[in-house]
Design an enzyme around this catalytic site. Structure first.
Site, PDB file in Angstrom:
ATOM      1  N   GLY A   1      -6.654  13.727 -19.848  1.00  0.00           N
ATOM      2  CA  GLY A   1      -8.101  13.946 -19.826  1.00  0.00           C
ATOM      3  C   GLY A   1      -8.774  12.589 -19.681  1.00  0.00           C
ATOM      4  O   GLY A   1      -8.227  11.690 -19.048  1.00  0.00           O
ATOM      5  N   PRO A   2      -9.950  12.412 -20.280  1.00  0.00           N
ATOM      6  CA  PRO A   2     -10.671  11.156 -20.084  1.00  0.00           C
ATOM      7  C   PRO A   2     -10.099   9.987 -20.884  1.00  0.00           C
ATOM      8  O   PRO A   2     -10.145   9.979 -22.108  1.00  0.00           O
ATOM      9  CB  PRO A   2     -12.090  11.501 -20.575  1.00  0.00           C
ATOM     10  CG  PRO A   2     -11.899  12.634 -21.521  1.00  0.00           C
ATOM     11  CD  PRO A   2     -10.690  13.389 -21.097  1.00  0.00           C
TER      12      PRO A   2
ATOM     13  N   TYR B   1      -7.248  18.851 -13.990  1.00  0.00           N
ATOM     14  CA  TYR B   1      -7.728  19.805 -12.979  1.00  0.00           C
ATOM     15  C   TYR B   1      -6.653  20.186 -11.956  1.00  0.00           C
ATOM     16  O   TYR B   1      -6.950  20.915 -11.027  1.00  0.00           O
ATOM     17  CB  TYR B   1      -9.045  19.357 -12.348  1.00  0.00           C
ATOM     18  CG  TYR B   1      -9.134  17.988 -11.706  1.00  0.00           C
ATOM     19  CD1 TYR B   1      -8.387  17.664 -10.578  1.00  0.00           C
ATOM     20  CD2 TYR B   1     -10.005  17.026 -12.198  1.00  0.00           C
ATOM     21  CE1 TYR B   1      -8.493  16.422  -9.978  1.00  0.00           C
ATOM     22  CE2 TYR B   1     -10.125  15.777 -11.607  1.00  0.00           C
ATOM     23  CZ  TYR B   1      -9.365  15.478 -10.496  1.00  0.00           C
ATOM     24  OH  TYR B   1      -9.478  14.260  -9.907  1.00  0.00           O
TER      25      TYR B   1
ATOM     26  N   ASP C   1       0.880  -1.161   0.000  1.00  0.00           N
ATOM     27  CA  ASP C   1       0.000   0.000   0.000  1.00  0.00           C
ATOM     28  C   ASP C   1       0.923   1.218   0.000  1.00  0.00           C
ATOM     29  O   ASP C   1       1.743   1.370   0.918  1.00  0.00           O
ATOM     30  CB  ASP C   1      -0.882  -0.034   1.264  1.00  0.00           C
ATOM     31  CG  ASP C   1      -1.961   1.039   1.242  1.00  0.00           C
ATOM     32  OD1 ASP C   1      -1.708   2.138   0.697  1.00  0.00           O
ATOM     33  OD2 ASP C   1      -3.047   0.788   1.800  1.00  0.00           O
TER      34      ASP C   1
HETATM   35  C1  HXC Z   1     -17.821   9.441   0.176  1.00  0.00           C
HETATM   36  C2  HXC Z   1     -16.346   7.699   0.529  1.00  0.00           C
HETATM   37  C3  HXC Z   1     -16.613   7.177  -0.765  1.00  0.00           C
HETATM   38  C4  HXC Z   1     -17.553   7.871  -1.572  1.00  0.00           C
HETATM   39  C5  HXC Z   1     -15.169   5.890   0.208  1.00  0.00           C
HETATM   40  N1  HXC Z   1     -15.448   6.861   1.082  1.00  0.00           N
HETATM   41  N2  HXC Z   1     -15.853   6.051  -0.931  1.00  0.00           N
HETATM   42  N3  HXC Z   1     -16.931   8.819   0.984  1.00  0.00           N
HETATM   43  N4  HXC Z   1     -18.124   8.991  -1.060  1.00  0.00           N
HETATM   44  N5  HXC Z   1     -17.860   7.451  -2.795  1.00  0.00           N
HETATM   45  C6  HXC Z   1     -14.934   7.019   2.422  1.00  0.00           C
HETATM   46  C7  HXC Z   1     -15.306   5.842   3.285  1.00  0.00           C
HETATM   47  O1  HXC Z   1     -16.626   5.953   3.766  1.00  0.00           O
HETATM   48  C8  HXC Z   1     -14.261   5.929   4.403  1.00  0.00           C
HETATM   49  O2  HXC Z   1     -14.601   6.923   5.362  1.00  0.00           O
HETATM   50  C9  HXC Z   1     -13.043   6.449   3.664  1.00  0.00           C
HETATM   51  O3  HXC Z   1     -13.511   7.018   2.429  1.00  0.00           O
HETATM   52  C10 HXC Z   1     -12.062   5.347   3.325  1.00  0.00           C
HETATM   53  O4  HXC Z   1     -12.755   4.349   2.611  1.00  0.00           O
HETATM   54  P1  HXC Z   1     -12.196   2.859   2.518  1.00  0.00           P
HETATM   55  O5  HXC Z   1     -13.054   2.123   1.564  1.00  0.00           O
HETATM   56  O6  HXC Z   1     -12.024   2.295   3.888  1.00  0.00           O
HETATM   57  O7  HXC Z   1     -10.725   3.123   1.985  1.00  0.00           O
HETATM   58  P2  HXC Z   1      -9.841   2.326   1.001  1.00  0.00           P
HETATM   59  O8  HXC Z   1     -10.221   0.871   0.989  1.00  0.00           O
HETATM   60  O9  HXC Z   1      -8.467   2.659   1.327  1.00  0.00           O
HETATM   61  O10 HXC Z   1     -10.272   2.907  -0.434  1.00  0.00           O
HETATM   62  C11 HXC Z   1      -9.705   4.088  -0.934  1.00  0.00           C
HETATM   63  C12 HXC Z   1     -10.677   4.799  -1.865  1.00  0.00           C
HETATM   64  C13 HXC Z   1     -11.216   3.855  -2.959  1.00  0.00           C
HETATM   65  C14 HXC Z   1      -9.966   5.979  -2.457  1.00  0.00           C
HETATM   66  C15 HXC Z   1     -11.870   5.270  -1.024  1.00  0.00           C
HETATM   67  O11 HXC Z   1     -12.095   4.550  -3.804  1.00  0.00           O
HETATM   68  C16 HXC Z   1     -10.112   3.244  -3.777  1.00  0.00           C
HETATM   69  O12 HXC Z   1      -9.479   2.263  -3.360  1.00  0.00           O
HETATM   70  N6  HXC Z   1      -9.814   3.751  -4.960  1.00  0.00           N
HETATM   71  C17 HXC Z   1      -8.727   3.256  -5.806  1.00  0.00           C
HETATM   72  C18 HXC Z   1      -9.049   3.310  -7.259  1.00  0.00           C
HETATM   73  C19 HXC Z   1      -9.512   4.646  -7.744  1.00  0.00           C
HETATM   74  O13 HXC Z   1     -10.110   5.426  -7.017  1.00  0.00           O
HETATM   75  N7  HXC Z   1      -9.326   4.931  -9.006  1.00  0.00           N
HETATM   76  C20 HXC Z   1      -9.781   6.174  -9.617  1.00  0.00           C
HETATM   77  C21 HXC Z   1      -8.671   7.076  -9.774  1.00  0.00           C
HETATM   78  S1  HXC Z   1      -9.105   8.314 -10.938  1.00  0.00           S
HETATM   79  P3  HXC Z   1     -15.333   6.584   6.772  1.00  0.00           P
HETATM   80  O14 HXC Z   1     -15.415   7.897   7.452  1.00  0.00           O
HETATM   81  O15 HXC Z   1     -16.667   6.012   6.431  1.00  0.00           O
HETATM   82  O16 HXC Z   1     -14.440   5.597   7.481  1.00  0.00           O
HETATM   83  C22 HXC Z   1      -8.158   9.645 -10.652  1.00  0.00           C
HETATM   84  C23 HXC Z   1      -8.135  10.779 -11.630  1.00  0.00           C
HETATM   85  C24 HXC Z   1      -9.356  10.925 -12.403  1.00  0.00           C
HETATM   86  O17 HXC Z   1      -7.494   9.725  -9.737  1.00  0.00           O
HETATM   87  C25 HXC Z   1      -9.347  11.968 -13.471  1.00  0.00           C
HETATM   88  C26 HXC Z   1     -10.567  11.792 -14.324  1.00  0.00           C
HETATM   89  C27 HXC Z   1     -10.592  12.524 -15.611  1.00  0.00           C
END
Ligand code: HXC
Length: 285
Positions: A193-194, A151, A69
């Protein structure tokens, strides 16, 4: 896709890619390995990492994986040790691992803000510092590339933790491009971008109507293809770009410009019709 680079473009490079088991990280791992880099993929889940390594090996490339991690600096150091034992010294890093989701900012919990900022900003620092320490100790040059977003320049509503953390990553790369130039270390960002991936699109563009709207923000009305991004990455990580450092290279099909230009919407009208309309507005002599 027909390969437009020479197959040895990245020969001599050993590249660690965070989040290399899926999405854009995996696409970069496969392409860089096909261009001669030895590739190490690091991420949280071992299964997709193993799968990526198997695909690279099946295509004749060299790769290794280690699970970590990126929020945990000791785990990042251990991952470097593990892949270096298999591949030899790492001399490149792609900071690709990211986290993101849509949320109104006033509803974010401490953990929600933490999760994204720790993956994106702290994760990038942990991996970049680790590579930097190793390169500096060996007196070896190297390259770092961080994947940010368009962004970083504007901020973005509803993805506040990501916008904040990615802007920090851009500042980190630019700071180090100056500080570590003395060691022959180049650091750049790409701002895509996307580019469709399951991880990003399932969290950020839920549903075909929102996806259609997103496409309309790109003048060519299409999303990017992975090979278009990996070509840019390969160039920036190769010895073909020795003077490029501290840069943020946008690759978005002019999406950002389209969104910022007041009359850009005319580009989506039928061109003959648009010209006719503009001609009708021209004062008659
Ligand atoms: C609000 C949220 C949420 C949501 C999670 N949380 N998802 N809050 N809305 N949709 C909150 C949870 O409730 C928790 O808070 C805290 O975030 C941590 O969540 P966990 O699931 O325990 O954490 P973890 O397992 O470490 O997951 C991390 C993550 C998850 C970021 C939340 O989405 C992830 O693993 N993502 C990895 C892949 C990813 O996101 N890829 C996209 C990248 S795109 P509480 O208070 O309840 O404990 C990018 C650029 C995009 O970066 C550009 C586009 C053009």
């Amino acid at each position: 896709m027909k390969e437009s680079f020479r197959g040895d473009l990245l020969a001599g490079k050993t590249t660690l890619i965070t989040g290399g088991g899926s999405g854009l990280g995996k696409a970069m791992a496969l392409r860089m390995a096909s261009l001669g880099a030895k590739v190490a993929v690091v991420g949280r889940r071992s299964e997709p990492l193993q799968q990526t390594v198997d695909e690279i090996a099946a295509a004749g490339g060299t790769a290794a994986w280690s699970s970590a991690d990126v929020r945990d600096s000791a785990a990042v150091a251990a991952a470097f040790d593990a892949v270096e034992a298999k591949l030899g010294p790492v001399n490149q890093l792609v900071n690709n691992a990211a986290g993101n989701f849509l949320s109104a900012s006033e509803d974010l919990s401490d953990n929600a803000f933490d999760a994204v900022v720790k993956i994106v900003l702290y994760g990038t620092f942990n991996a970049t510092r680790e590579l930097g320490r190793r390169l500096i100790a060996r007196g070896a040059p190297g390259e770092v590339l961080s994947v940010v977003t368009t962004y970083v320049h504007t901020g973005s509503a509803f993805v506040l933790p990501s916008a904040t953390a990615k802007a920090g990553v851009a500042a980190m790369m630019r700071s180090l491009a100056v500080e570590w130039a003395a060691y022959g270390i180049r650091l750049n960002c790409v701002a895509p971008g996307p580019f469709p991936t399951e991880g990003a699109f399932s969290r950020l563009l839920p549903g075909s109507e929102i996806e259609k709207q997103a496409k309309r923000r790109v003048p060519s009305r299409r999303f990017g293809e992975h090979h278009e991004l990996t070509s840019l990455v390969a160039f920036l990580m190769s010895d073909a770009s020795p003077y490029q450092t501290g840069d943020i290279v946008t690759i978005d099909g002019a999406e950002g410009l389209f969104s910022g230009q007041q009359f850009a919407g005319f580009a989506h009208l039928d061109r003959a019709m648009a010209k006719e309309m503009m001609a009708a507005l021209k004062p008659k002599k």
